[in-house]
Design an enzyme around this catalytic site. Structure first.
Site, mmCIF file in Angstrom:
data_model
loop_
_atom_site.group_PDB
_atom_site.id
_atom_site.type_symbol
_atom_site.label_atom_id
_atom_site.label_comp_id
_atom_site.label_asym_id
_atom_site.label_seq_id
_atom_site.Cartn_x
_atom_site.Cartn_y
_atom_site.Cartn_z
ATOM 1 N N LYS A 1 24.598 -10.014 -1.582
ATOM 2 C CA LYS A 1 24.689 -9.938 0.010
ATOM 3 C C LYS A 1 23.736 -10.312 0.437
ATOM 4 O O LYS A 1 22.831 -11.061 0.179
ATOM 5 C CB LYS A 1 24.189 -7.895 -0.232
ATOM 6 C CG LYS A 1 25.664 -7.396 -1.535
ATOM 7 C CD LYS A 1 26.726 -6.718 -0.399
ATOM 8 C CE LYS A 1 27.455 -6.742 -0.474
ATOM 9 N NZ LYS A 1 27.978 -5.523 -1.876
HETATM 10 C C1 LIG Z 1 28.773 -4.021 -2.432
HETATM 11 C C2 LIG Z 1 29.393 -2.937 -1.361
HETATM 12 C C3 LIG Z 1 29.099 -1.777 -1.598
HETATM 13 C C4 LIG Z 1 28.694 -1.041 -3.222
HETATM 14 O O1 LIG Z 1 27.580 -1.933 -3.538
HETATM 15 P P1 LIG Z 1 26.542 -1.592 -4.792
HETATM 16 O O2 LIG Z 1 25.012 -2.415 -4.261
HETATM 17 O O3 LIG Z 1 26.903 -2.988 -5.636
HETATM 18 O O4 LIG Z 1 27.029 -0.472 -5.356
HETATM 19 C C5 LIG Z 1 29.669 -1.165 -1.117
HETATM 20 N N1 LIG Z 1 30.742 -1.423 -0.017
HETATM 21 C C6 LIG Z 1 30.708 -2.437 0.445
HETATM 22 C C7 LIG Z 1 31.946 -2.598 1.503
HETATM 23 C C8 LIG Z 1 30.406 -3.655 -0.744
HETATM 24 O O5 LIG Z 1 30.348 -4.634 -0.340
#
Ligand SMILES: *Cc1c(COP(=O)(O)O)cnc(C)c1O
Length: 395
Positions: A190
């Site tokens: 991210k």
């Molecule tokens: C990455 C992601 C999540 C979940 O994030 P985590 O921190 O891995 O639990 C939720 N929604 C979207 C759209 C994502 O891309």
């Protein structure tokens, strides 16, 4: 015949994070401090995040999945309720409702923004709709003011901002400052990466305190206070079922450095997105690039293009494999949930735009650790693969 284009020796991953000596030194400092659990680094990160996203409270948790789950709990979602979400999203967006015994109900997206709209949500509202979990897909910030005005007051809005750290709404204010419970992810790929991690930004002090309690087995006092202050033994005791969903100082110290470096990352992401958009404008095989992808308000977590399979002369999947053969880490975000066996059984929805986009969309590599030369490499190989196809058609 011209010689074949050379292929780079290393794989260009789609979202490689950038860690500098600042992050590495911070980890070393926390390791040497003797306390790596949730403590003062976490508190400092939460305060810095609150300032950055324009919310009075930020509560960190172990993942964005947990952030969405605890937000649903805080908003009173329970077994039997319906929660509307897009199908074009990561499974966590819907799973958080299922964990509570609630039912995810899938809605369509807009053909230009690839995001949900007031109309697409309205089509799926019933008497049992308790909440919507909207997704600022790829980093495009949905107009939540317009959405709030369009939805019945009883329907809570939760924002899945896993892609949208640094995005801004139409009025220029940061995602996280709307007043809705807004969930961020600090997962490995991210925009702000700490390996794993998540946070809820919110304005309601009581809900913030509840989420902060629920994340640590519903124990009201922070573990680090119990660890550091020998006197705090008179705890009130556990009043409800809690969860182990807290963040740690080992991650928070990385997050603080990543947060400080966001302006630097944004410049790089922007340059890459602009290069892609310019090149794709000259490729008739590209049906469209996500609206707003080069807009300053877009966090550019993902760069998404929809290909026309007819003009492409092969399926998106085959094209994806050809690119990967050239060490270009192109990807797909996402295979829609309502077309997967597990979710189809829960809600066999018919979603026209999502189903149109499903075999067309492709995510091109973009990330803080990527250079403009890397982006040029992607463009050169896109052009080359498309030209090979055109030549094959001529003979
Ligand atoms: C990455 C992601 C999540 C979940 O994030 P985590 O921190 O891995 O639990 C939720 N929604 C979207 C759209 C994502 O891309």
């Amino acid at each position: 015949m011209s010689p074949p284009l050379p292929t780079r020796p290393d794989y260009l991953a789609f979202g490689r994070p950038d860690f500098s000596d600042a992050e590495i030194d911070a980890v070393a400092r926390v390791l040497r401090s003797g306390w790596i659990g949730m403590g003062q680094e976490t508190v400092a990160f939460e305060q810095e995040l609150a300032k950055a996203v324009g919310a009075p409270y930020v509560v960190t948790v172990d993942t964005c999945t947990s952030a969405i789950f605890l937000s649903l709990v805080a908003e009173g979602v329970a077994a039997g309720d319906e929660v509307i979400t897009p199908s074009l999203t990561w499974c966590a967006t819907a799973n958080a409702s299922i964990y509570l015994g609630a039912k995810p109900v899938f809605c369509d997206v807009d053909p230009a923004t690839f995001c949900v709209t007031p109309e697409s949500i309205a089509r799926r509202i019933t008497d049992r709709t308790k909440a919507v979990v909207i997704v600022h897909y790829a980093g495009y910030a949905i107009d939540v003011k317009a959405l709030r005005a369009a939805l019945p007051a009883r329907v809570k809005i939760i924002e899945d901002a896993a892609h949208a750290f640094g995005s801004r709404y139409a009025d220029g204010t940061p995602v996280g400052s709307s007043g809705n419970l807004t969930c961020f992810s600090f997962y490995a790929n991210k925009n702000l990466s700490t390996g794993e991690g998540g946070a809820v930004a919110l304005f309601d002090e009581e809900k913030a305190a509840r989420i902060a309690t629920l994340r640590q087995n519903a124990q009201a006092a922070d573990a680090w206070k119990r660890f550091t202050h020998a006197n705090t033994v008179l705890l009130p005791g556990i009043r409800e079922l809690g969860y182990k969903m807290n963040y740690t100082d080992l991650q928070a110290c990385i997050g603080r450095k990543q947060l400080a470096r966001q302006p630097e990352f944004a410049v790089r992401r922007r340059a890459i997105a602009e290069r892609y958009a310019r090149a794709l404008a000259g490729m008739p095989q590209a049906e469209r690039v996500q609206a707003g992808a080069t807009d300053a308000r877009h966090a550019r977590h993902l760069f998404v293009v929809a290909w026309d399979p007819q003009k492409l002369g092969r399926s998106r999947n085959d094209f994806l494999l050809e690119l990967r053969g050239r060490n270009v880490g192109a990807s797909v975000h996402y295979l829609p949930l309502h077309l997967m066996p597990y979710y189809r059984d829960i809600d066999p929805a018919k979603l026209e735009v999502t189903e149109h986009l499903a075999p067309r969309i492709m995510t091109l590599p973009i990330g803080a650790a990527m250079t403009e030369a890397d982006a040029d490499y992607v463009v050169t190989h896109l052009r080359d693969l498309l030209a090979i196809q055109e030549k094959a058609h001529e003979v």
